[in-house]
Enzyme design. Sequence first.
Site, PDB file in Angstrom:
ATOM      1  N   HIS A  39      -9.524   8.413 -11.832  1.00 20.97           N
ATOM      2  CA  HIS A  39     -10.228   8.954 -10.794  1.00 20.97           C
ATOM      3  C   HIS A  39     -11.060   9.971 -11.184  1.00 20.97           C
ATOM      4  CE1 HIS A  39      -6.678   7.453  -8.384  1.00 20.97           C
ATOM      5  NE2 HIS A  39      -7.618   6.643  -7.846  1.00 20.97           N
ATOM      6  N   HIS A  73      -1.802   3.530 -12.939  1.00 24.48           N
ATOM      7  CA  HIS A  73      -1.255   3.896 -11.542  1.00 24.48           C
ATOM      8  C   HIS A  73      -0.181   2.834 -11.072  1.00 24.48           C
ATOM      9  CE1 HIS A  73      -3.682   6.946 -10.725  1.00 24.48           C
ATOM     10  NE2 HIS A  73      -4.573   6.599 -10.990  1.00 24.48           N
ATOM     11  N   CYS A  95       1.531   3.544 -16.619  1.00 22.53           N
ATOM     12  CA  CYS A  95       2.230   4.516 -17.002  1.00 22.53           C
ATOM     13  C   CYS A  95       3.797   4.657 -17.153  1.00 22.53           C
ATOM     14  CB  CYS A  95       1.945   5.805 -16.463  1.00 22.53           C
ATOM     15  SG  CYS A  95       2.665   7.373 -16.913  1.00 22.53           S
ATOM     16  N   HIS A 123      -2.448   5.310  -1.515  1.00 22.89           N
ATOM     17  CA  HIS A 123      -2.788   5.396  -2.931  1.00 22.89           C
ATOM     18  C   HIS A 123      -2.062   4.316  -3.525  1.00 22.89           C
ATOM     19  CE1 HIS A 123      -2.552   7.295  -6.675  1.00 22.89           C
ATOM     20  NE2 HIS A 123      -3.457   8.041  -6.558  1.00 22.89           N
ATOM     21  N   GLU A 125      -0.859   3.867  -6.424  1.00 18.62           N
ATOM     22  CA  GLU A 125       0.609   3.968  -7.068  1.00 18.62           C
ATOM     23  C   GLU A 125       1.633   3.692  -5.740  1.00 18.62           C
ATOM     24  OE1 GLU A 125       1.488   7.676  -9.506  1.00 18.62           O
ATOM     25  OE2 GLU A 125       3.220   7.554  -7.962  1.00 18.62           O
ATOM     26  N   THR A 160       4.135  10.168  -7.941  1.00 22.80           N
ATOM     27  CA  THR A 160       4.415  10.930  -9.250  1.00 22.80           C
ATOM     28  C   THR A 160       3.622  12.319  -9.315  1.00 22.80           C
ATOM     29  OG1 THR A 160       2.635   9.802 -10.337  1.00 22.80           O
ATOM     30  CG2 THR A 160       4.871   9.162 -10.975  1.00 22.80           C
ATOM     31  N   CYS A 190       6.031  13.823 -12.026  1.00 15.29           N
ATOM     32  CA  CYS A 190       5.929  13.401 -13.512  1.00 15.29           C
ATOM     33  C   CYS A 190       5.694  14.898 -14.177  1.00 15.29           C
ATOM     34  CB  CYS A 190       4.891  12.266 -13.932  1.00 15.29           C
ATOM     35  SG  CYS A 190       3.129  13.041 -13.849  1.00 15.29           S
ATOM     36  N   ASN A 221      -4.487  14.177  -7.437  1.00 11.58           N
ATOM     37  CA  ASN A 221      -3.757  15.467  -7.991  1.00 11.58           C
ATOM     38  C   ASN A 221      -4.705  16.561  -8.117  1.00 11.58           C
ATOM     39  OD1 ASN A 221      -4.510  15.689 -11.293  1.00 11.58           O
ATOM     40  ND2 ASN A 221      -4.483  13.444 -10.665  1.00 11.58           N
ATOM     41  N   SER A 263      -6.922  13.378 -14.760  1.00 13.85           N
ATOM     42  CA  SER A 263      -8.073  12.258 -15.567  1.00 13.85           C
ATOM     43  C   SER A 263      -9.330  12.956 -15.659  1.00 13.85           C
ATOM     44  CB  SER A 263      -8.729  11.213 -14.051  1.00 13.85           C
ATOM     45  OG  SER A 263      -7.584  10.811 -13.352  1.00 13.85           O
TER      46      SER A 263
HETATM   47  S1  SF4 Z   1      -0.085  11.592 -13.697  1.00  6.91           S
HETATM   48 FE1  SF4 Z   1       1.786  11.505 -14.506  1.00  6.91          FE
HETATM   49  S2  SF4 Z   1       2.490   9.357 -13.983  1.00  6.91           S
HETATM   50 FE2  SF4 Z   1       0.387   9.644 -13.345  1.00  6.91          FE
HETATM   51  S3  SF4 Z   1      -0.581   8.435 -15.321  1.00  6.91           S
HETATM   52 FE3  SF4 Z   1      -0.377  10.944 -15.763  1.00  6.91          FE
HETATM   53  S4  SF4 Z   1       1.507  11.158 -16.745  1.00  6.91           S
HETATM   54 FE4  SF4 Z   1       1.779   8.945 -15.728  1.00  6.91          FE
END
Ligand code: SF4
Length: 290
Positions: A39, A73, A95, A123, A125, A160, A190, A221, A263
């Site tokens: 993103h 994702h 991931c 989303h 994911e 996550t 995560c 995020n 990201s």
């Molecule tokens: S935010 Fe966490 S779950 Fe998502 S790609 Fe990155 S390490 Fe993996």
Amino acid sequence: MRITLAQAMGTCFGVQDAIDMALDPEFRDRLTVVGQLVHNPQTMERLKANGVRIIERDQIATITTKAVMITAHGASDSTKQDLEAQGYTVYDATCPLVIRLHKLARFLQRQGYFPVIVGEASHVEVRGVVGNLSDSLVVNDEEDLSGLVGHSRIGIVSQTTNRLEKVQRIVAKIRALPGVEDVRFIDTICEPVKERQRAIHDLLAQDIDLGIVIGGSNSANTRKLMELIRDKGVEAHHIERAEDLEAAWFAGRQHVGITAGTSTPQDVIESVHAAIRALGAAQRIDQHGR
Ligand code: SF4
């Protein structure tokens, strides 16, 4: 004006591995990525410049390459199987921590729990996790809890990138629902996201009076990092690049904290940092009338 960079911020290993895979010279002009790989607009531009084609899931019929990539994702098994059945070679950059989320959601369902995913239903994911379950409910806020009527054993996982406090609040609400007898919560937020959230708390403990949060405007995020700062009553702005900074935000500020979503590439963080240092220097010159 003091400027502090968060101890943990920017691109996580899951996103970086996916970008590295897509930028492999072997794939040049030969790869289609299904869904937003990251993103982040700058990274997307780099990928396009390397001949990587990026499409949305509803554009699968337009794929012209043999190689197709699933993003960090993740996706449901049926999405991957559909692509393979159509003759594409699927490269899976999901991931490992998203794979863990998929496994745990299915594990809870196998154990007889009704699966709840705390996250945003739209989303990518979450859509992938839901697609691998025969039945489930996505809960993003308390209003969604009405969907749990009639379920007494509930297994909960989280998107996550969620905020731990928010997930814990929803878990507590579910435990208190009438008729609910058994709740099992497995924390699937995560570790890189938790590190970034902890780093925000460290910045707030250092009394920042302005937060600058760098990340794509559609990055969930990144938005959550900004909410963390605003929830403590500190002004925060979400920007994508240095050009988005406004000098007025910095007038009279003592301490600016900088963070970035999972990201956001390092070069974008560095250019924003440099631009804020320049704004701070310009203010000093103004204050001293020179
Ligand atoms: S935010 Fe966490 S779950 Fe998502 S790609 Fe990155 S390490 Fe993996």
